[in-house]
Design a protein around this motif. Structure first.
Motif, PDB file in Angstrom:
ATOM      1  N   GLU A  14      -3.556   2.889  14.018  1.00  0.00           N
ATOM      2  CA  GLU A  14      -4.194   1.856  13.209  1.00  0.00           C
ATOM      3  C   GLU A  14      -3.327   1.589  11.970  1.00  0.00           C
ATOM      4  OE1 GLU A  14      -6.922   0.098  13.773  1.00  0.00           O
ATOM      5  OE2 GLU A  14      -7.266   1.086  15.713  1.00  0.00           O
ATOM      6  N   GLU A  21       0.840  -1.207   0.000  1.00  0.00           N
ATOM      7  CA  GLU A  21       0.000   0.000   0.000  1.00  0.00           C
ATOM      8  C   GLU A  21       0.871   1.252   0.000  1.00  0.00           C
ATOM      9  OE1 GLU A  21      -3.169   2.345   2.925  1.00  0.00           O
ATOM     10  OE2 GLU A  21      -2.484   0.318   3.453  1.00  0.00           O
ATOM     11  N   GLU A  46      -4.125   0.836   9.057  1.00  0.00           N
ATOM     12  CA  GLU A  46      -4.682   1.484   7.864  1.00  0.00           C
ATOM     13  C   GLU A  46      -4.330   2.960   7.782  1.00  0.00           C
ATOM     14  OE1 GLU A  46      -6.320  -0.300  10.039  1.00  0.00           O
ATOM     15  OE2 GLU A  46      -6.770  -2.146   8.910  1.00  0.00           O
TER      16      GLU A  46
END
Length: 415
Positions: free
Chosen positions: A401, A346, A403
Motif C-alpha cells: 500500500e 511524506e 501509505e
C-alpha cells in the motif's frame, strides 16, 4: 598620517563568531539538496560581460546599474558574477551535460556582486546558495524546487515565512500581454515616474515593482498577466500548485510578482520573512526555458532558485548542528503524478532522503536512474498494479500500500 584602511562599503568580513551559522547553512544545503540528487557545482567569480547582458537582460537594473564590470589586460570586458543561473547554464552546455540523464540537478554556494544600496541583509558582495535543474519542463521539477527551498528555510528556523507564487507564461504569451500592458501605461503616462516612463517599451513589467505613488496607483488597474495565460501555461501552473498542495506547502498567488531578470518564464516564486522588515525577500526563483537560446545554445528548459546566506541568517534561528554530510538516496519515487509527489513529501517529512522521477522515463529507465542515484529503495507507482517497493540492495520487490511505503523504508534503513 593616512586614513586607516577599511573594508569597501557594502562588503563585510566573516569573523570567527560568524562561522557556525554559515557552516549550518552549508551543512543543511548539502544534506537537503545532496539528499535529493543535486550535485555541487562552482563557476568562476568573473565571466565575460556578454553572458549577463544576453542572459539576465540588457534592460534590467542588474545590467544597466549594478554590475561590476572591468577590462582585463587583453581589453576584454569581464564582470563579477551578479547571479548564478547564466553561468551554470553556460557550464551545462560547455561541458556536455546534455548527454547526462536529464534533468541535470546542480547546487552551488558562493559570493556574488551587485552595486546596489547597502542595507540590512543586503550587501554589494553577498553569498547565495542556489539550485538549477536543467533539461526538463515537467511541472514536477518546478514543484520540487520550491519544496526544497521550503525545506532549507524550515531547517534553518526562518520565521514568519510566506510563499508568493505566480506565472509569467511563455514568451509568446507574454508578448501578447505586453501589448495590453504598454497600452495601459501609455494611456496613463503622465502619472508614472520618470524611470517607468523611460522603460515602457523596454521592460514594462517592471512597473509592478515601482515604489512611486503615481505609478502604484496606475498599476492598480493594469491588466494582469495571470489572467491572460494560454491554456498550456494555465495547465502547467495548475500542476505545480497541485503538487505543492500534496506536499502541504502553503502559498499565496500573487499576479503582480515579477523579478528583476528577463530570463524567467512560467513558474515564478519568492519566499519572504516577516522577520526582515521592508526588505523581506529570503530567496526565490523560477523557470527559465528561454535562457539557453538567449545565450546562443540549443533550447534547454530549466528552473532554479537562490537564497541569500546573510538573509537566511538574519531571519533564522540558525542552529550549528543542523544538516549533515550524507547524501545517500533512501527512496527513489518512480512517477511524476500527484500521488508520487505526495509520497515523496511524506517521506521527506519523515527524514528520508528522496529523489523523484522528473523526466517521464519508462519503468526500465526509471529503475536505471534509481540505480545511478544509489537509491536503497524504489517505489514504483502504477495505475493498474498499485505500488511496488523494490529493495535495490537485495533485488526483492513486493506489492505494498502506498501509505505503508515510508514506514517500510524507515524499518529497512535500520536493518
Amino acid at each position: 598620517m593616512s586614513e586607516k584602511p577599511q573594508a569597501p562599503r557594502g562588503t563585510y568580513d566573516v569573523l570567527p563568531d560568524d562561522d557556525a551559522g554559515r557552516r549550518a547553512v552549508e551543512a543543511a544545503a548539502r544534506s537537503i539538496l545532496g539528499g535529493s540528487g543535486y550535485r555541487r557545482i562552482e563557476t568562476p567569480i568573473f565571466e565575460h560581460t556578454e553572458l549577463f547582458a544576453r542572459g539576465v537582460g540588457a534592460s534590467t537594473d542588474i545590467v544597466q546599474k549594478e554590475m561590476y564590470t572591468f577590462k582585463d589586460a587583453g581589453d576584454r570586458s569581464l564582470t563579477l558574477r551578479p547571479e548564478g543561473t547564466a553561468p551554470v547554464m553556460r557550464a551545462y552546455h560547455e561541458h556536455g551535460m546534455k548527454k547526462d540523464p536529464q534533468p541535470v540537478k546542480l547546487w552551488y554556494l558562493g559570493p556574488y556582486f551587485r552595486q546596489e544600496k547597502p542595507q540590512a541583509g543586503r550587501f554589494r558582495q553577498f553569498w547565495q546558495v542556489g539550485i538549477e535543474a536543467i533539461g526538463s519542463d515537467e511541472p514536477a521539477v518546478d514543484a520540487e524546487a520550491i519544496v526544497l527551498l521550503h525545506a532549507l528555510i524550515t531547517e534553518l528556523g526562518v520565521t514568519g515565512v510566506r510563499l508568493r507564487l505566480g506565472s509569467l507564461g511563455t514568451p509568446e504569451t507574454r508578448a501578447d500581454y505586453r501589448d495590453k500592458l504598454v497600452a495601459h501605461l501609455r494611456a496613463n503616462e503622465s502619472q508614472l515616474s520618470e524611470e517607468v516612463r523611460a522603460r515602457i517599451d523596454l521592460n514594462p513589467l517592471r512597473a509592478f515593482d515601482a515604489d512611486h505613488p503615481g505609478t502604484r496607483e496606475v498599476m492598480k488597474t493594469a491588466p494582469l498577466l495571470i489572467d491572460h495565460l494560454s491554456a498550456e501555461d494555465a495547465e502547467h501552473f495548475a500542476e505545480v500548485r497541485a503538487r505543492l498542495d500534496a506536499a502541504e506547502i502553503g502559498y499565496e498567488i500573487d499576479p503582480t510578482l515579477v523579478r528583476g531578470i528577463d530570463y524567467y518564464t512560467r513558474t515564478l516564486f519568492e519566499f519572504t520573512s516577516d522577520a526582515l522588515g521592508a526588505q523581506s525577500g529570503v530567496g526565490g526563483g523560477g523557470r527559465y526555458d528561454g535562457l539557453a537560446e538567449a545565450l546562443g545554445f540549443p533550447a534547454t528548459p530549466g528552473i532554479g532558485w537562490a537564497a541569500g546566506i546573510e538573509r537566511l541568517l538574519l531571519a533564522g534561528e540558525h542552529r550549528p548542528g543542523v544538516g549533515g554530510s550524507g547524501s545517500v538516496c533512501d527512496l527513489y519515487v518512480a512517477g511524476t503524478g500527484v500521488a508520487a509527489f505526495t509520497l515523496a513529501a511524506e517521506a521527506r517529512r519523515a527524514g528520508l532522503n528522496v529523489q523523484l522521477e522528473l523526466a517521464g522515463r519508462s519503468r526500465k529507465g526509471q529503475l536505471k536512474q534509481a540505480d545511478r542515484s544509489g537509491a536503497r529503495y524504489v517505489a514504483i507507482l502504477t495505475d493498474d498494479e498499485g505500488t511496488i517497493l523494490k529493495d535495490m540492495d537485495g533485488g526483492e520487490q513486493e506489492a505494498i500500500e502506498t501509505e505503508a511505503v515510508v514506514a517500510r523504508v524507515l524499518r529497512g534503513r535500520h536493518i
